[in-house]
Design a protein around this motif. Sequence first.
Motif, PDB file in Angstrom:
ATOM      1  N   SER A   1     -23.914 -15.099 -32.140  1.00  0.00           N
ATOM      2  CA  SER A   1     -23.102 -16.013 -32.942  1.00  0.00           C
ATOM      3  C   SER A   1     -22.844 -17.276 -32.134  1.00  0.00           C
ATOM      4  CB  SER A   1     -21.790 -15.371 -33.374  1.00  0.00           C
ATOM      5  OG  SER A   1     -21.258 -14.574 -32.379  1.00  0.00           O
ATOM      6  N   GLY A   2     -22.596 -18.338 -32.859  1.00  0.00           N
ATOM      7  CA  GLY A   2     -22.350 -19.603 -32.199  1.00  0.00           C
ATOM      8  C   GLY A   2     -22.243 -20.724 -33.204  1.00  0.00           C
ATOM      9  N   GLU A   3     -22.285 -21.929 -32.709  1.00  0.00           N
ATOM     10  CA  GLU A   3     -22.170 -23.123 -33.527  1.00  0.00           C
ATOM     11  C   GLU A   3     -23.345 -24.037 -33.218  1.00  0.00           C
ATOM     12  OE1 GLU A   3     -18.457 -24.825 -32.337  1.00  0.00           O
ATOM     13  OE2 GLU A   3     -17.337 -23.017 -32.800  1.00  0.00           O
ATOM     14  N   ILE A   4     -23.723 -24.832 -34.212  1.00  0.00           N
ATOM     15  CA  ILE A   4     -24.819 -25.778 -34.013  1.00  0.00           C
ATOM     16  C   ILE A   4     -24.508 -27.062 -34.752  1.00  0.00           C
ATOM     17  CG2 ILE A   4     -26.176 -24.874 -35.943  1.00  0.00           C
ATOM     18  CD1 ILE A   4     -28.692 -25.376 -34.143  1.00  0.00           C
ATOM     19  N   SER A   5     -24.864 -28.174 -34.138  1.00  0.00           N
ATOM     20  CA  SER A   5     -24.697 -29.493 -34.750  1.00  0.00           C
ATOM     21  C   SER A   5     -26.012 -30.231 -34.624  1.00  0.00           C
ATOM     22  CB  SER A   5     -23.612 -30.298 -34.029  1.00  0.00           C
ATOM     23  OG  SER A   5     -22.393 -29.615 -34.065  1.00  0.00           O
ATOM     24  N   VAL A   6     -26.318 -31.044 -35.613  1.00  0.00           N
ATOM     25  CA  VAL A   6     -27.546 -31.845 -35.576  1.00  0.00           C
ATOM     26  C   VAL A   6     -27.220 -33.240 -36.085  1.00  0.00           C
ATOM     27  CG1 VAL A   6     -28.314 -31.035 -37.848  1.00  0.00           C
ATOM     28  CG2 VAL A   6     -29.986 -31.915 -36.247  1.00  0.00           C
ATOM     29  N   ALA A   7     -27.806 -34.251 -35.423  1.00  0.00           N
ATOM     30  CA  ALA A   7     -27.534 -35.646 -35.767  1.00  0.00           C
ATOM     31  C   ALA A   7     -28.767 -36.480 -35.454  1.00  0.00           C
ATOM     32  CB  ALA A   7     -26.342 -36.154 -34.955  1.00  0.00           C
ATOM     33  N   PRO A   8     -28.855 -37.663 -36.052  1.00  0.00           N
ATOM     34  CA  PRO A   8     -29.954 -38.555 -35.654  1.00  0.00           C
ATOM     35  C   PRO A   8     -29.837 -38.858 -34.158  1.00  0.00           C
ATOM     36  CG  PRO A   8     -28.770 -39.441 -37.551  1.00  0.00           C
ATOM     37  CD  PRO A   8     -27.992 -38.270 -37.060  1.00  0.00           C
ATOM     38  N   ARG A   9     -30.965 -38.966 -33.480  1.00  0.00           N
ATOM     39  CA  ARG A   9     -30.955 -39.264 -32.041  1.00  0.00           C
ATOM     40  C   ARG A   9     -30.742 -40.759 -31.854  1.00  0.00           C
ATOM     41  NH1 ARG A   9     -29.494 -39.018 -27.233  1.00  0.00           N
ATOM     42  NH2 ARG A   9     -30.999 -38.667 -25.584  1.00  0.00           N
TER      43      ARG A   9
ATOM     44  N   SER B   1     -19.338 -19.163 -29.731  1.00  0.00           N
ATOM     45  CA  SER B   1     -18.257 -19.102 -30.718  1.00  0.00           C
ATOM     46  C   SER B   1     -16.931 -19.657 -30.204  1.00  0.00           C
ATOM     47  CB  SER B   1     -18.062 -17.663 -31.201  1.00  0.00           C
ATOM     48  OG  SER B   1     -19.198 -17.262 -31.913  1.00  0.00           O
ATOM     49  N   ALA B   2     -16.766 -19.740 -28.898  1.00  0.00           N
ATOM     50  CA  ALA B   2     -15.540 -20.305 -28.329  1.00  0.00           C
ATOM     51  C   ALA B   2     -15.605 -21.827 -28.247  1.00  0.00           C
ATOM     52  CB  ALA B   2     -15.300 -19.719 -26.938  1.00  0.00           C
TER      53      ALA B   2
END
Length: 168
Positions: A130-138, A152-153
């Motif tokens: 489990s965890g988190e992910i973010s994506v954005a234009p470079r 997750s923390a």
Amino acid sequence: MSTSFRRKAAAIGFAVAALTLAGGGIAVAQPSAKAPQAAVQPASRATNTQPPVTAESARKAKAALNANATTLVASTTIVVVNANGTKARGTGTVIKYGTGQYEVQFAQTVTTGVYVATIGRADACCIPPSGEISVAPRLSTPNAVFVQTRNSAGTPADLGFHLVVHLS
């Protein structure tokens, strides 16, 4: 028969009105006190910024754009990346900057695309951590996206992921 139908229609109408009013009452009865920031964010986020673009990254991005000079009307690109930053399958070039920081470059400009990423494994075994992910234009790189993974923390962590970029 029409009397029975009218009674049922009236009963349904009253039920809908009652549920609508009850639902509106619930929305109004929300507590006004706000939760403390610590409860909303599980851990202090050290940074939400991207690392600077390196000269090598800029060179590779420019070369990838020059190699594919055609304009696509619509396309979907998929890439699967291992936690260590190596590409498992799909298209694109992956650069790993630091813990949980990845750049994925493509052969076309993706600034107007839609980016969707999820934590995932490259193999058919097991559920991913489990965890988190973010994506954005470079930043400063029109043919790349920046992906950041955290546990997750909320602490940056190297996690494998699946990325879909749709251009239309």
